[in-house]
Design a protein around this motif. Structure first.
Motif, PDB file in Angstrom:
ATOM      1  N   ASP A  65       0.848  -1.180   0.000  1.00 34.94           N
ATOM      2  CA  ASP A  65       0.000   0.000   0.000  1.00 34.94           C
ATOM      3  C   ASP A  65       0.896   1.248   0.000  1.00 34.94           C
ATOM      4  O   ASP A  65       1.660   1.475   0.930  1.00 34.94           O
ATOM      5  N   GLU A  66       0.815   2.015  -1.087  1.00 34.28           N
ATOM      6  CA  GLU A  66       1.730   3.151  -1.272  1.00 34.28           C
ATOM      7  C   GLU A  66       1.643   4.189  -0.159  1.00 34.28           C
ATOM      8  O   GLU A  66       2.662   4.667   0.344  1.00 34.28           O
ATOM      9  N   ALA A  67       0.428   4.534   0.236  1.00 30.96           N
ATOM     10  CA  ALA A  67       0.259   5.545   1.286  1.00 30.96           C
ATOM     11  C   ALA A  67       0.916   5.090   2.590  1.00 30.96           C
ATOM     12  O   ALA A  67       1.590   5.870   3.275  1.00 30.96           O
ATOM     13  N   ASN A  68       0.747   3.824   2.918  1.00 37.36           N
ATOM     14  CA  ASN A  68       1.352   3.248   4.122  1.00 37.36           C
ATOM     15  C   ASN A  68       2.882   3.255   4.018  1.00 37.36           C
ATOM     16  O   ASN A  68       3.585   3.581   4.973  1.00 37.36           O
ATOM     17  N   ALA A  69       3.388   2.892   2.853  1.00 40.76           N
ATOM     18  CA  ALA A  69       4.830   2.833   2.636  1.00 40.76           C
ATOM     19  C   ALA A  69       5.467   4.220   2.748  1.00 40.76           C
ATOM     20  O   ALA A  69       6.543   4.369   3.342  1.00 40.76           O
ATOM     21  N   VAL A  70       4.784   5.224   2.205  1.00 41.88           N
ATOM     22  CA  VAL A  70       5.296   6.596   2.300  1.00 41.88           C
ATOM     23  C   VAL A  70       5.222   7.078   3.746  1.00 41.88           C
ATOM     24  O   VAL A  70       6.187   7.639   4.278  1.00 41.88           O
ATOM     25  N   LYS A  71       4.091   6.833   4.381  1.00 41.75           N
ATOM     26  CA  LYS A  71       3.883   7.280   5.768  1.00 41.75           C
ATOM     27  C   LYS A  71       4.924   6.691   6.721  1.00 41.75           C
ATOM     28  O   LYS A  71       5.431   7.370   7.604  1.00 41.75           O
ATOM     29  N   HIS A  72       5.258   5.419   6.529  1.00 43.50           N
ATOM     30  CA  HIS A  72       6.189   4.733   7.438  1.00 43.50           C
ATOM     31  C   HIS A  72       7.618   4.672   6.884  1.00 43.50           C
ATOM     32  O   HIS A  72       8.441   3.918   7.384  1.00 43.50           O
ATOM     33  N   ASN A  73       7.860   5.454   5.839  1.00 45.05           N
ATOM     34  CA  ASN A  73       9.216   5.698   5.342  1.00 45.05           C
ATOM     35  C   ASN A  73       9.948   4.449   4.820  1.00 45.05           C
ATOM     36  O   ASN A  73      11.132   4.298   5.020  1.00 45.05           O
ATOM     37  N   TYR A  74       9.220   3.553   4.144  1.00 47.20           N
ATOM     38  CA  TYR A  74       9.905   2.428   3.506  1.00 47.20           C
ATOM     39  C   TYR A  74       9.590   2.361   2.008  1.00 47.20           C
ATOM     40  O   TYR A  74       9.907   1.392   1.331  1.00 47.20           O
ATOM     41  N   TYR A  75       9.032   3.422   1.468  1.00 52.97           N
ATOM     42  CA  TYR A  75       8.648   3.489   0.055  1.00 52.97           C
ATOM     43  C   TYR A  75       9.839   3.293  -0.880  1.00 52.97           C
ATOM     44  O   TYR A  75       9.709   2.703  -1.943  1.00 52.97           O
ATOM     45  N   LYS A  76      11.003   3.768  -0.509  1.00 48.95           N
ATOM     46  CA  LYS A  76      12.190   3.641  -1.360  1.00 48.95           C
ATOM     47  C   LYS A  76      13.101   2.497  -0.919  1.00 48.95           C
ATOM     48  O   LYS A  76      14.210   2.355  -1.404  1.00 48.95           O
ATOM     49  N   SER A  77      12.620   1.647  -0.042  1.00 47.11           N
ATOM     50  CA  SER A  77      13.452   0.568   0.497  1.00 47.11           C
ATOM     51  C   SER A  77      13.624  -0.574  -0.496  1.00 47.11           C
ATOM     52  O   SER A  77      12.825  -0.773  -1.410  1.00 47.11           O
TER      53      SER A  77
END
Length: 190
Positions: free
Chosen positions: A58-70
């Motif tokens: 879930d993109e919003a969750n990934a951005v919010k919890h700072n793992y979107y670029k992991s």
């Protein structure tokens, strides 16, 4: 669900080792405690592996919890959702992207002395590319590193076939690494 119930495996087991290796952060990494708790909670609430993957991606969750670029996020995108992986790469290119016409599914780069045809790994007659600085490039676990080159006065041509060599863009002098994924290319200046 428990951690041991997750099954990221395929026939070769490469998927399993790639994901499990990076699913949790090491304790000394920045934000590890919060991230690891989030992953444990997603696992606990998931009905099965597919449900966990959908929640994790879930993109919003990934951005919010700072793992979107992991690394792990990118590996899961590439394995489980090719369309989202392509969109992820497009977002990284942002408004910098340009489009060339490709009969041979490649990007033509060169000068009066030499020419390279770099595969776009796509199936379209169009190749999207962008020239990025190293700090702007973050899809290295989705995109395939094609090659690196260094030089002066390299041109990117509008078409990869034909005798007409219209120049779409001229690269600054320097060293570049070229990455490709499904018709999207990043030329990363070192």
């Amino acid at each position: 669900m428990r951690i041991s119930d997750l099954h990221f495996s395929d026939e070769t087991e490469l998927t399993y080792s790639a994901i499990t290796q990076c699913l949790f952060k090491k304790e000394n990494e920045n934000g590890a405690a919060e991230y690891n708790e989030l992953v444990k909670e997603l696992i606990k609430n998931a009905a099965d592996t597919d449900d966990f993957v959908a929640s994790y991606l879930d993109e919003a969750n990934a951005v919010k919890h700072n793992y979107y670029k992991s690394e792990c996020y990118q590996i899961m995108l590439k394995i489980y959702d090719n369309n989202k992986a392509k969109e992820y790469c497009r977002k990284m290119l942002g408004r910098k992207y340009r489009t060339t016409i490709s009969d041979a599914e490649s990007l033509k780069i060169g000068n009066k002395n030499s020419v390279m045809y770099i595969p776009s790994l796509g199936t379209s007659t169009y190749t999207r590319y962008a020239i990025l600085e190293k700090n702007e490039f973050y899809a290295d676990n989705i995109m395939t590193h094609m090659l690196s080159f260094e030089g002066t006065k390299f041109n990117i041509y509008l078409q990869d076939k034909g005798e007409e060599n219209k120049i779409d863009k001229v690269l600054d002098n320097g060293k570049y690494s070229v990455y490709s994924f499904d018709g999207i290319m990043a030329l990363v200046k070192e």
